[in-house]
Design a protein around this motif. Structure first.
Motif, short mmCIF file in Angstrom:
data_model
loop_
_atom_site.label_atom_id
_atom_site.label_comp_id
_atom_site.label_asym_id
_atom_site.label_seq_id
_atom_site.Cartn_x
_atom_site.Cartn_y
_atom_site.Cartn_z
N GLN A 16 -9.87 18.17 -9.55
CA GLN A 16 -8.81 17.17 -9.52
C GLN A 16 -7.59 17.65 -8.74
N SER A 17 -7.38 18.94 -8.66
CA SER A 17 -6.18 19.48 -8.03
C SER A 17 -6.29 19.54 -6.51
N LEU A 18 -7.46 19.79 -5.97
CA LEU A 18 -7.58 19.99 -4.52
C LEU A 18 -7.20 18.76 -3.70
N PRO A 19 -7.60 17.52 -4.07
CA PRO A 19 -7.19 16.36 -3.27
C PRO A 19 -5.67 16.18 -3.24
N ILE A 20 -4.99 16.46 -4.36
CA ILE A 20 -3.53 16.34 -4.39
C ILE A 20 -2.91 17.37 -3.46
N LEU A 21 -3.45 18.57 -3.46
CA LEU A 21 -2.95 19.63 -2.60
C LEU A 21 -3.16 19.27 -1.13
N ALA A 22 -4.28 18.65 -0.85
CA ALA A 22 -4.56 18.23 0.54
C ALA A 22 -3.59 17.14 0.98
N ASP A 23 -3.32 16.16 0.10
CA ASP A 23 -2.38 15.09 0.46
C ASP A 23 -0.98 15.62 0.70
N GLY A 24 -0.58 16.60 -0.07
CA GLY A 24 0.79 17.10 0.05
C GLY A 24 1.00 18.02 1.23
N THR A 25 0.02 18.77 1.61
CA THR A 25 0.17 19.76 2.67
C THR A 25 -0.41 19.33 4.01
N ASN B 94 11.63 9.80 3.26
CA ASN B 94 11.73 10.31 1.88
C ASN B 94 10.49 11.07 1.45
N ARG B 95 9.47 11.08 2.30
CA ARG B 95 8.26 11.82 1.96
C ARG B 95 8.42 13.26 2.45
N LEU B 96 8.34 14.19 1.48
CA LEU B 96 8.53 15.60 1.80
C LEU B 96 7.22 16.17 2.35
N GLU B 97 7.27 16.72 3.57
CA GLU B 97 6.08 17.30 4.18
C GLU B 97 5.74 18.64 3.52
N ASN B 98 4.43 18.92 3.47
CA ASN B 98 3.93 20.19 2.95
C ASN B 98 4.36 20.43 1.50
N THR B 99 4.46 19.33 0.74
CA THR B 99 4.85 19.44 -0.67
C THR B 99 3.77 18.80 -1.53
N ALA B 100 3.42 19.49 -2.60
CA ALA B 100 2.41 18.97 -3.53
C ALA B 100 2.85 19.25 -4.96
N GLN B 101 2.57 18.30 -5.84
CA GLN B 101 2.92 18.44 -7.26
C GLN B 101 1.64 18.34 -8.09
N LEU B 102 1.30 19.44 -8.76
CA LEU B 102 0.11 19.48 -9.61
C LEU B 102 0.55 19.42 -11.07
N ARG B 103 0.03 18.46 -11.81
CA ARG B 103 0.42 18.33 -13.22
C ARG B 103 -0.51 19.16 -14.11
N GLU B 104 -0.07 19.41 -15.35
CA GLU B 104 -0.83 20.22 -16.29
C GLU B 104 -2.11 19.50 -16.72
N GLY B 105 -3.14 20.31 -16.98
CA GLY B 105 -4.38 19.78 -17.54
C GLY B 105 -5.40 19.33 -16.51
N LEU B 106 -5.07 19.42 -15.22
CA LEU B 106 -6.04 19.04 -14.20
C LEU B 106 -7.08 20.16 -14.02
N THR C 108 0.86 -1.17 0.00
CA THR C 108 0.00 0.00 0.00
C THR C 108 0.90 1.23 0.00
N PHE C 109 0.63 2.16 -0.92
CA PHE C 109 1.50 3.34 -1.09
C PHE C 109 0.86 4.56 -0.42
N GLN C 110 1.65 5.25 0.39
CA GLN C 110 1.22 6.45 1.07
C GLN C 110 1.26 7.63 0.12
N PRO C 111 0.14 8.38 0.00
CA PRO C 111 0.17 9.56 -0.89
C PRO C 111 1.19 10.58 -0.40
N GLY C 112 1.76 11.33 -1.34
CA GLY C 112 2.69 12.38 -0.97
C GLY C 112 3.72 12.61 -2.06
N TYR C 113 4.63 13.49 -1.73
CA TYR C 113 5.69 13.87 -2.66
C TYR C 113 6.99 13.27 -2.13
N PHE C 114 7.65 12.41 -2.96
CA PHE C 114 8.79 11.64 -2.49
C PHE C 114 10.07 12.03 -3.24
#
Length: 548
Positions: free
Chosen positions: A326-335, A310-322, A284-290
């Motif tokens: 789609q962007s808010l859940p990624i931002l929540a996982d990263g921060t 290796n998981r960077l706290e308060n970091t989020a990566q948003l890709r183009e075209g979202l 099982t993979f933990q969401p985040g920025y590694f």
């Protein structure tokens, strides 16, 4: 009268006259005397014996013709014959001094060799010269320059001589002169050599081209048969540098394997996933920025993803075209900010963030963000909006056109994969927006806009349903001419720049005919477009599970 000096004394004869007198004396046994005034007529029936003994000199080469004993006077006509006449000799003056009958061996006369009889004239008509008298017993046979000594018979002809001395001595003729074989044609030989070299190069080039074609076409099969398969994974000890990937909620081994390859962590797209299958693991993979390294083994990459360090706290990566949704859940996982707080911050409206628009769609710029631990939902959204403004300013977008350019760029971002294609899609949009457009009459007819307005953007397919194409919503460009009412995604720097700087062309249509490679065909009329659509449809039939 014999020649004499003014005081009446006899003048010594010349060497040439002495030689001639000596020759006649040796032949006839007579003592030379002054020539009579009128030469006696010569018997026309002179024999070859007299010629051989030298008693009758030869004047010409006509058969049966002999020369007079003394040079003819002006009243005497020479006997007809071919060749030139001998040079007239002056009548030798009587002398009391003994005559040197032997000429020095090193002083040959131009027309005869030492000890020979009278000079034999040179003939062009092929007549043989008169034979010289036989030498005395025990004396060495004289040899002419350029000829073989007596008794040395040669079956093969001698090489032609280029010496004038050989020509005048009778050992060579003008017909023989210059008959040496011509030198080889070096230029022709060089041309032939180049032609041969060219043929060899063509053959070698053909073999090389054929081998290259076979290798490029059947490389995988050749490697499999020969046992030359390249390893799918990197070897241990090659890891270097830094690489970053974002693991989103619900990600499994297959999408993470592709992300690791895209970040240059693993060697092949399937290396990480195949490793999980081969080892029977289902983590099982933990969401985040590694943070990882490039050129890692799949085993090392899995260990790094499971290490919380290796998981960077308060970091989020948003890709183009979202989209914003789609962007808010990624931002929540990263921060670590609750998703509900972020949604509430967006619903506060664009004006709260200095944006003159109806929504923040298109304004949450895609990038990698690292926030302070004290970050809030509002400050995080403001950071994303400010980054979008920075990109618009860098592309030279006037403030009053920001919403328009973001709308065009959002369509480009969803429709094209590569920068060159993005600039062409931008030109298609401009051509269709042209008031003089007689192809679509202002309709953009972009599937991405119909899907966004109908809510089909998240079903994993690129094709629009008939219901989405017919739905009367403000984003459906199949129904409404011109641009949709707002952006349909968050575009990146390249798409924004393409919206401001479209490529030159008359294209009105485009279709992606290969979803794996992103190959896109651009056309300027409907007939060509329909042929490209048929090509895409055939690709979809050949690849039924590729998201058509």
């Amino acid at each position: 009268m014999p020649d004499s000096s003014p005081d009446g004394e006899a003048v010594p004869r010349s060497r040439r006259a002495a030689r001639e007198a000596a020759a006649r004396q040796a032949a006839t046994g007579e003592t030379p005397t002054a020539a009579p005034a009128d030469p006696a007529p010569v018997d026309a029936a002179a024999t070859w014996e007299s010629l051989i003994t030298g008693s009758t000199p030869v004047i010409g080469t006509a058969p049966g013709t002999v020369a007079p004993a003394t040079p003819p006077t002006s009243a005497d006509a020479p006997t007809p014959g071919s060749g030139f006449q001998p040079v007239p000799l002056r009548t030798p003056r009587p002398t009391t001094e003994p005559i040197d009958v032997e000429a020095p061996a090193d002083d040959p006369w131009i027309f005869a060799t030492a000890g020979a009889g009278p000079a034999m004239p040179y003939s062009r008509g092929g007549a043989a010269p008169a034979a010289a008298p036989a030498p005395a017993a025990g004396a060495a046979a004289p040899t002419a320059r350029g000829t073989a000594p007596a008794g040395d018979e040669r079956d093969e002809p001698s090489a032609p001589s280029g010496s004038l001395e050989d020509l005048f001595s009778g050992s060579a003729s003008t017909n023989d002169m210059g008959h040496a074989p011509p030198p080889p044609n070096k230029k022709r030989r060089r041309i032939g050599g180049w032609i041969a070299l060219g043929v060899v190069l063509l053959i070698l080039g053909g073999i090389s081209a054929g081998g290259l074609y076979v290798w490029n076409t059947y490389e995988d099969k050749i490697r499999e048969v020969m046992g030359w398969e390249e390893p799918k994974d990197y070897e241990e000890g090659l890891a270097t540098g830094e690489a970053f990937i974002t693991v989103e909620s619900g990600d499994t081994g297959s999408p993470i394997s592709q992300k690791l390859y895209d970040a240059k962590v693993t060697k092949t797209p399937e290396a990480f996933y195949d490793y999980l299958i081969d080892t029977g693991q289902n983590p099982t993979f933990q969401p985040g920025y590694f943070r990882l390294q490039t050129k890692m083994t799949s085993e090392a990459a899995l260990a790094a993803l499971q290490d919380p360090a290796n998981r960077l706290e308060n970091t989020a990566q948003l890709r183009e075209g979202l989209t914003v949704a789609q962007s808010l859940p990624i931002l929540a996982d990263g921060t670590g900010i609750p998703l509900e707080d972020l949604q509430a911050a967006v619903e506060a409206g664009p004006a709260a963030y200095g944006v003159a628009a109806d929504s923040l769609e298109g304004w949450l710029f895609p990038a990698t963000y690292t926030f302070d631990p004290s970050v809030t939902a509002q400050s995080a959204i403001q950071t994303l909006v400010d980054r979008a403004k920075q990109s618009l300013d860098a592309a030279g977008v006037p403030e009053e056109r920001r919403q328009e350019i973001l709308t065009i760029a959002s369509i480009i971002q969803r429709e094209a994969r590569y920068e060159a294609d993005m600039q062409k899609v931008s030109r298609v949009i401009q051509n269709r927006l042209n008031p003089n457009n007689q192809e679509t009459f202002g309709l953009l007819q972009m599937d991405s806009t119909a899907q966004y307005g109908y809510g089909e953007m998240h079903d994993g397919t690129v094709s629009s349903s008939a219901e989405a194409l017919a739905d009367d919503n403000p984003w459906n460009t199949y129904v409404h001419a011109g641009l949709p009412v707002g952006p349909i995604s968050n575009p990146g720097d390249v798409a924004i720049d393409a919206a401001m700087h479209p490529a030159d062309g008359d294209w009105m249509y485009f279709v992606t005919v290969d979803l794996n490679t992103g190959e896109t065909v651009f056309t300027s009329n409907l007939a060509d477009h329909n042929r490209a659509v048929a090509q895409w449809q055939q690709w979809c039939r050949d690849n039924p599970d590729s998201g058509c």
